[in-house]
Design a protein around this motif. Structure first.
Motif, short mmCIF file in Angstrom:
data_model
loop_
_atom_site.label_atom_id
_atom_site.label_comp_id
_atom_site.label_asym_id
_atom_site.label_seq_id
_atom_site.Cartn_x
_atom_site.Cartn_y
_atom_site.Cartn_z
N GLY A 188 0.80 -1.23 0.00
CA GLY A 188 0.00 0.00 0.00
C GLY A 188 0.82 1.27 0.00
N ALA A 189 2.07 1.18 0.46
CA ALA A 189 2.92 2.36 0.53
C ALA A 189 3.76 2.53 -0.74
CB ALA A 189 3.84 2.26 1.74
N GLY A 190 3.56 1.64 -1.72
CA GLY A 190 4.36 1.70 -2.93
C GLY A 190 3.88 2.73 -3.93
N GLU A 191 4.57 2.81 -5.05
CA GLU A 191 4.20 3.72 -6.12
C GLU A 191 2.98 3.19 -6.87
OE1 GLU A 191 7.43 4.76 -8.68
OE2 GLU A 191 8.91 4.63 -7.06
N ASN A 192 2.24 4.10 -7.46
CA ASN A 192 1.07 3.69 -8.26
C ASN A 192 1.52 2.76 -9.38
OD1 ASN A 192 -1.10 3.70 -10.26
ND2 ASN A 192 -1.98 5.35 -9.03
N TYR A 193 0.88 1.61 -9.47
CA TYR A 193 1.31 0.57 -10.41
C TYR A 193 1.22 1.01 -11.86
CZ TYR A 193 -3.44 -0.67 -11.99
OH TYR A 193 -4.68 -0.66 -12.56
N SER A 194 0.33 1.98 -12.16
CA SER A 194 0.11 2.37 -13.55
C SER A 194 1.31 3.10 -14.15
CB SER A 194 -1.13 3.28 -13.64
OG SER A 194 -0.94 4.47 -12.88
N ARG A 199 7.57 -4.58 -18.04
CA ARG A 199 8.02 -5.48 -19.09
C ARG A 199 9.37 -6.09 -18.69
NH1 ARG A 199 7.59 -1.07 -23.71
NH2 ARG A 199 8.38 0.11 -21.92
N GLY A 200 9.81 -7.09 -19.40
CA GLY A 200 11.07 -7.73 -19.10
C GLY A 200 10.92 -8.82 -18.04
N PRO A 201 12.03 -9.41 -17.61
CA PRO A 201 11.99 -10.48 -16.60
C PRO A 201 11.45 -9.93 -15.28
CG PRO A 201 14.14 -10.35 -17.68
CD PRO A 201 13.40 -9.12 -18.06
N ILE A 202 10.44 -10.59 -14.73
CA ILE A 202 9.79 -10.03 -13.54
C ILE A 202 9.37 -11.09 -12.55
CG2 ILE A 202 7.49 -10.05 -14.61
CD1 ILE A 202 6.97 -7.37 -13.22
N GLY A 203 9.54 -10.77 -11.28
CA GLY A 203 9.01 -11.57 -10.19
C GLY A 203 8.08 -10.69 -9.39
N LEU A 204 6.82 -11.09 -9.26
CA LEU A 204 5.82 -10.30 -8.55
C LEU A 204 5.56 -10.91 -7.18
CD1 LEU A 204 3.67 -7.97 -8.72
CD2 LEU A 204 2.06 -9.74 -9.49
N LEU A 225 4.88 -1.54 -5.44
CA LEU A 225 3.78 -1.01 -6.22
C LEU A 225 2.48 -1.06 -5.42
CD1 LEU A 225 4.51 -2.89 -9.58
CD2 LEU A 225 5.26 -0.58 -8.93
N SER A 226 1.61 -0.10 -5.67
CA SER A 226 0.32 -0.06 -4.98
C SER A 226 -0.80 0.14 -5.98
CB SER A 226 0.31 1.06 -3.94
OG SER A 226 0.37 2.33 -4.60
N LEU A 227 -2.01 -0.18 -5.54
CA LEU A 227 -3.22 0.07 -6.33
C LEU A 227 -3.92 1.30 -5.78
CD1 LEU A 227 -4.63 -3.58 -6.47
CD2 LEU A 227 -3.47 -2.36 -8.32
N PRO A 228 -4.48 2.14 -6.65
CA PRO A 228 -5.22 3.30 -6.15
C PRO A 228 -6.49 2.85 -5.45
CG PRO A 228 -5.46 3.09 -8.53
CD PRO A 228 -4.43 2.09 -8.13
N MET A 229 -6.74 3.38 -4.27
CA MET A 229 -7.90 3.00 -3.48
C MET A 229 -8.76 4.24 -3.25
SD MET A 229 -7.26 -0.25 -3.06
CE MET A 229 -8.44 -0.72 -1.81
N GLU A 248 -1.90 -6.31 -15.46
CA GLU A 248 -1.18 -5.12 -15.90
C GLU A 248 0.13 -5.54 -16.56
OE1 GLU A 248 0.01 -1.21 -16.69
OE2 GLU A 248 -1.94 -2.16 -16.35
N ILE A 249 0.75 -6.58 -16.01
CA ILE A 249 1.96 -7.12 -16.64
C ILE A 249 1.62 -7.67 -18.02
CG2 ILE A 249 3.73 -8.92 -16.47
CD1 ILE A 249 3.51 -8.62 -13.39
N VAL A 250 0.52 -8.41 -18.12
CA VAL A 250 0.08 -8.96 -19.40
C VAL A 250 -0.17 -7.83 -20.40
CG1 VAL A 250 -1.78 -10.20 -20.58
CG2 VAL A 250 -0.91 -11.05 -18.40
N ARG A 251 -0.85 -6.78 -19.96
CA ARG A 251 -1.17 -5.65 -20.85
C ARG A 251 0.09 -5.01 -21.39
NH1 ARG A 251 -1.49 -0.32 -21.17
NH2 ARG A 251 -0.44 -0.03 -19.15
#
Length: 256
Positions: A188-194, A199-204, A225-229, A248-251
């Protein structure tokens, strides 16, 4: 009363339970796939042998009261010990990376940090498989395992998506980072995910239902990363939040 009996029966179907000292000992000696062993710490005798064998195979042991064992057994004799068998074999982290390499794709891995609710884990596996993730990593302790609830909730996806179970999640993340994989944590304290480039190699990393990611795991992440609430509720169910991040990763990966 009938309803309680039905619930107990359903609970027994939900997991593969091995009841009693000799059956558990023989299952351990036969290298049967076991996720966890529940024991009454006040039980004596051959319980010590069970603990020894479990330690040799690095199988988690949880000490519980007799009433918990009685409930799990649904009235059957358990002699102070119940083993919970897994529904499938786990893979190694290297196997997941090999799948991505074989497909010619950047690794896309979901890391579950202490997701203890099997329904949530099953839902995460279902979405991850649909989103094209290459695998899931879970810790050996303080996590739901591949039991029947997970398989049922995943709608069969658990049969297709590889799951690695590691003794040290932080160490596994370190190895992924050495392989050039960027680690993104959901917090929740992260940056807005948007605004993040996913892209690239990623571990979520998906944190637990009640407490989110642990402090050490947060420190291991390259970015939070955070989601807007916008409503009055300040958090989402772990599997729901994970699904939003995954797609979002897929997109972003679909953008040429």
């Amino acid at each position: 009363m009938n309803k309680d009996r039905n619930n107990t029966t359903e609970n027994k179907r939900d997991e593969e339970l091995i009841l009693g000292r000799n059956p558990v000992i023989e299952a351990l000696k036969a290298d049967k796939l076991i996720d966890m062993i529940f024991v009454n710490p006040e039980a004596k005798g051959s319980i010590s042998l069970i603990l020894k064998l479990a330690k040799e195979r690095d199988i988690p042991v949880k000490q519980v009261r007799e009433v918990k064992l009685d409930y799990m057994a649904g009235g059957a004799a358990h002699q102070g010990v119940i083993a919970v068998g897994a529904c499938a074999e786990y893979v190694e982290v290297e196997d997941i990376l090999a799948i991505a390499e074989k497909k010619g794709e950047d690794p896309f891995i979901i890391i579950c940090d202490e997701i203890e609710d099997p329904h949530n884990l099953g839902a995460i596996i279902r979405t991850a498989e649909a989103a094209g993730a290459h695998g899931i990593i879970i810790p050996k302790r303080r996590s739901a395992s591949l039991n029947h609830t997970v398989f049922k909730t995943s709608a069969g996806a658990a049969s297709w998506l590889p799951v690695a179970r590691v003794p040290n999640l932080a160490a596994a993340v370190d190895e992924l980072k050495k392989q050039g994989i960027w680690i993104y944590g959901t917090d929740g304290a992260g940056e807005n995910y948007s605004g993040a480039d996913l892209r690239g190699p990623i571990g979520l990393v998906v944190g637990s239902e009640g407490f989110g990611m642990g402090r050490l795991m947060k420190e291991k992440c390259d970015m939070l990363l955070s989601l807007p609430m916008a409503g009055k509720i300040t958090s989402l169910n772990a599997s729901v939040a994970a699904g939003i991040f995954m797609y979002e990763i897929v997109r972003q990966r679909a953008i040429k």
